[in-house]
Design an enzyme around this catalytic site. Structure first.
Site, PDB file in Angstrom:
ATOM      1  N   ASP A   1      39.267 -25.564  51.780  1.00  0.00           N
ATOM      2  CA  ASP A   1      40.277 -25.566  52.846  1.00  0.00           C
ATOM      3  C   ASP A   1      41.177 -24.333  52.711  1.00  0.00           C
ATOM      4  O   ASP A   1      41.533 -23.695  53.701  1.00  0.00           O
ATOM      5  CB  ASP A   1      41.095 -26.860  52.773  1.00  0.00           C
ATOM      6  CG  ASP A   1      40.193 -28.084  52.757  1.00  0.00           C
ATOM      7  OD1 ASP A   1      39.462 -28.281  53.723  1.00  0.00           O
ATOM      8  OD2 ASP A   1      40.184 -28.812  51.742  1.00  0.00           O
TER       9      ASP A   1
ATOM     10  N   HIS B   1      42.129 -33.934  50.719  1.00  0.00           N
ATOM     11  CA  HIS B   1      41.020 -33.204  51.356  1.00  0.00           C
ATOM     12  C   HIS B   1      40.469 -34.117  52.456  1.00  0.00           C
ATOM     13  O   HIS B   1      39.451 -34.793  52.282  1.00  0.00           O
ATOM     14  CB  HIS B   1      39.932 -32.847  50.347  1.00  0.00           C
ATOM     15  CG  HIS B   1      38.691 -32.348  51.029  1.00  0.00           C
ATOM     16  ND1 HIS B   1      38.627 -31.138  51.654  1.00  0.00           N
ATOM     17  CD2 HIS B   1      37.486 -32.922  51.227  1.00  0.00           C
ATOM     18  CE1 HIS B   1      37.445 -30.996  52.210  1.00  0.00           C
ATOM     19  NE2 HIS B   1      36.724 -32.069  51.966  1.00  0.00           N
TER      20      HIS B   1
HETATM   21  P1  NAX Z   1      23.821 -33.884  49.650  1.00  0.00           P
HETATM   22  O1  NAX Z   1      23.618 -35.214  50.282  1.00  0.00           O
HETATM   23  O2  NAX Z   1      22.988 -32.722  50.046  1.00  0.00           O
HETATM   24  O3  NAX Z   1      23.681 -34.043  48.069  1.00  0.00           O
HETATM   25  C1  NAX Z   1      24.297 -35.068  47.356  1.00  0.00           C
HETATM   26  C2  NAX Z   1      23.442 -35.335  46.125  1.00  0.00           C
HETATM   27  O4  NAX Z   1      24.176 -36.258  45.306  1.00  0.00           O
HETATM   28  C3  NAX Z   1      22.093 -35.971  46.443  1.00  0.00           C
HETATM   29  O5  NAX Z   1      21.066 -35.250  45.793  1.00  0.00           O
HETATM   30  C4  NAX Z   1      22.243 -37.389  45.882  1.00  0.00           C
HETATM   31  O6  NAX Z   1      21.023 -37.921  45.424  1.00  0.00           O
HETATM   32  C5  NAX Z   1      23.224 -37.122  44.738  1.00  0.00           C
HETATM   33  N1  NAX Z   1      23.891 -38.329  44.224  1.00  0.00           N
HETATM   34  C6  NAX Z   1      24.272 -39.431  44.907  1.00  0.00           C
HETATM   35  N2  NAX Z   1      24.794 -40.338  44.051  1.00  0.00           N
HETATM   36  C7  NAX Z   1      24.756 -39.777  42.819  1.00  0.00           C
HETATM   37  C8  NAX Z   1      25.137 -40.226  41.524  1.00  0.00           C
HETATM   38  N3  NAX Z   1      25.656 -41.440  41.333  1.00  0.00           N
HETATM   39  N4  NAX Z   1      24.959 -39.391  40.469  1.00  0.00           N
HETATM   40  C9  NAX Z   1      24.411 -38.170  40.647  1.00  0.00           C
HETATM   41  N5  NAX Z   1      23.999 -37.699  41.847  1.00  0.00           N
HETATM   42  C10 NAX Z   1      24.184 -38.491  42.919  1.00  0.00           C
HETATM   43  O7  NAX Z   1      25.394 -33.588  49.830  1.00  0.00           O
HETATM   44  P2  NAX Z   1      26.168 -32.208  49.717  1.00  0.00           P
HETATM   45  O8  NAX Z   1      26.174 -31.534  51.028  1.00  0.00           O
HETATM   46  O9  NAX Z   1      25.695 -31.466  48.524  1.00  0.00           O
HETATM   47  O10 NAX Z   1      27.671 -32.754  49.502  1.00  0.00           O
HETATM   48  C11 NAX Z   1      28.058 -33.419  48.328  1.00  0.00           C
HETATM   49  C12 NAX Z   1      29.446 -33.997  48.474  1.00  0.00           C
HETATM   50  O11 NAX Z   1      30.412 -32.971  48.690  1.00  0.00           O
HETATM   51  C13 NAX Z   1      29.622 -34.978  49.649  1.00  0.00           C
HETATM   52  O12 NAX Z   1      30.352 -36.111  49.188  1.00  0.00           O
HETATM   53  C14 NAX Z   1      30.461 -34.178  50.635  1.00  0.00           C
HETATM   54  O13 NAX Z   1      31.230 -35.032  51.464  1.00  0.00           O
HETATM   55  C15 NAX Z   1      31.333 -33.399  49.684  1.00  0.00           C
HETATM   56  N6  NAX Z   1      32.026 -32.213  50.216  1.00  0.00           N
HETATM   57  C16 NAX Z   1      33.274 -31.954  49.739  1.00  0.00           C
HETATM   58  C17 NAX Z   1      33.988 -30.842  50.105  1.00  0.00           C
HETATM   59  C18 NAX Z   1      35.351 -30.563  49.549  1.00  0.00           C
HETATM   60  O14 NAX Z   1      35.950 -29.590  50.005  1.00  0.00           O
HETATM   61  N7  NAX Z   1      35.890 -31.329  48.606  1.00  0.00           N
HETATM   62  C19 NAX Z   1      33.430 -29.888  51.099  1.00  0.00           C
HETATM   63  C20 NAX Z   1      31.958 -29.965  51.247  1.00  0.00           C
HETATM   64  C21 NAX Z   1      31.371 -31.345  51.175  1.00  0.00           C
HETATM   65  O15 NAX Z   1      31.482 -31.940  52.445  1.00  0.00           O
END
Ligand code: NAX
Length: 332
Positions: A159, A187
């Site tokens: 952000d 966030h």
């Molecule tokens: P993806 O869905 O591409 O990847 C997430 C990965 O996490 C998957 O491979 C899934 O299998 C794995 N996963 C799920 N549960 C797990 C666990 N218990 N232990 C280990 N791995 C696990 O998502 P992606 O685009 O990479 O985003 C990841 C996260 O970042 C989401 O929650 C998203 O909302 C968050 N974000 C946060 C941002 C921030 O500024 N704080 C911005 C970007 C993003 O939206």
């Protein structure tokens, strides 16, 4: 060469990790002299994808990358790590209420907090990216009592980067000319991107962003909304959420934590609130911080406008509500 450090990335088979792993392994966070052992943690259905990521990391032939440890076991994933990027989280699925999402994630971050407590180094630096990032960081820390709570943070750097980029574009200056744009609070769409303390430096002379922009309606209106809704705009355009920029922001966050901030320059981080600026205590609230010797300190003494104070109160209230909901899930 220094001894290698162990760094874990959770959600290692996901799209943010795909960019993040490369940046970390290239030395962009911990330095070009710091060898790295990368732990890649994901869940069992993603084992095949994880294997592909391991192959690609090998094929990058990165000199600092000593070893890669792919795993689905938190005991292995968190063993002896010095830094943790907690990216993996349960995504919001169709028809899912906000409460269901919170509930699923609270449980994931409880397990990861417990594993950090048991297996990680006691000075591990933990950055939570997975949403709801602030409350996930709070939960994670409360299940890792042997690790100082200052070592847990949530990412609002994306952000901050988005806000800084908007101001640079508005003024027609390079991004490096703009500093001290702040993200306050959660966030989420209640975050308050604040240009009120910002500085723009051109040809060695510095002035306030407020003076340079000279457009209060923009700074309180379109600027704030554009930053708050930028994630949704990226999804609408790309049909996928921000990944490259999120990975870059995670690197910036950890880089500054590890190496410190330049004198007079702020970074925004979600950290434990001590009640500064009227925020609720003991939630993870994004503040401007300065960092020295790997310790962050909230920047105190800034003068906030009445507009800013109202915005901080809205986002603070949301964080308090998220905390209460998380506690009720954990109690049930
Ligand atoms: P993806 O869905 O591409 O990847 C997430 C990965 O996490 C998957 O491979 C899934 O299998 C794995 N996963 C799920 N549960 C797990 C666990 N218990 N232990 C280990 N791995 C696990 O998502 P992606 O685009 O990479 O985003 C990841 C996260 O970042 C989401 O929650 C998203 O909302 C968050 N974000 C946060 C941002 C921030 O500024 N704080 C911005 C970007 C993003 O939206």
């Amino acid at each position: 060469m220094a001894e290698p450090i162990r760094v874990v990335v959770t959600g290692a088979a996901g799209q943010i990790a795909y960019s993040l792993l490369y940046m970390v392994a290239r030395g962009e966070v911990f330095g070009k002299e710091q060898p790295i052992i990368l732990h890649l943690l994901d869940i069992p259905p993603m084992v095949g994808v994880l294997e592909g990521v391991v192959m690609e990391l090998a094929d990058c032939a990165l000199p600092l990358l000593v070893e890669v440890v792919p795993t689905t076991d938190p005991a292995v994933g968190f063993k002896d790590v010095s830094a943790a990027f907690l990216v993996g989280a349960m995504p919001r699925k169709e028809g899912m209420e906000r409460k269901d999402l919170l509930s699923a994630n609270v449980k994931i971050f409880r397990t990861q907090g417990q594993a950090l407590d048991k297996f990680a180094k006691k000075d591990v630096k933990v950055l939570v990216v997975g949403n709801p990032a602030n409350t996930n960081a709070l939960v994670c820390s409360s299940y890792a009592p042997s690790i100082p709570r200052e070592n847990f943070s949530a990412m609002t750097r994306l952000d901050q980067n988005r806000a800084t980029s908007q101001i640079a574009a508005k003024l027609g200056v390079p991004i490096s000319a703009v500093n001290n744009i702040i993200i306050w609070g959660n966030h989420s769409s209640t975050q308050y991107p604040d240009a009120g303390q910002g500085k723009v430096t051109v040809n060695g002379s510095s002035k306030s962003v407020v003076e340079a922009v000279n457009d209060t309606a923009y700074l309180q209106g379109a600027f704030v909304e554009t930053v708050q809704k930028r994630g949704a705009a990226v999804i609408a355009a790309r049909k996928m959420s921000s990944a490259m920029s999120a990975a870059k922001a995670a690197c910036d966050h950890m880089h500054d934590w590890w190496n410190g901030t330049a004198p007079g320059k702020f970074a925004s981080m979600g950290v434990f609130s001590d009640g500064s600026y009227g925020s609720p205590k003991d939630v993870i609230f994004s503040f401007p911080v300065e960092i020295k010797n790997k310790q962050w300190k909230i920047v105190e003494g800034l003068t906030l406008s009445d507009f800013a104070k109202t915005k901080l109160s809205v986002t603070g209230k949301e964080l308090q509500e998220e905390k209460d909901e998380a506690l009720s899930v954990l109690d049930s």
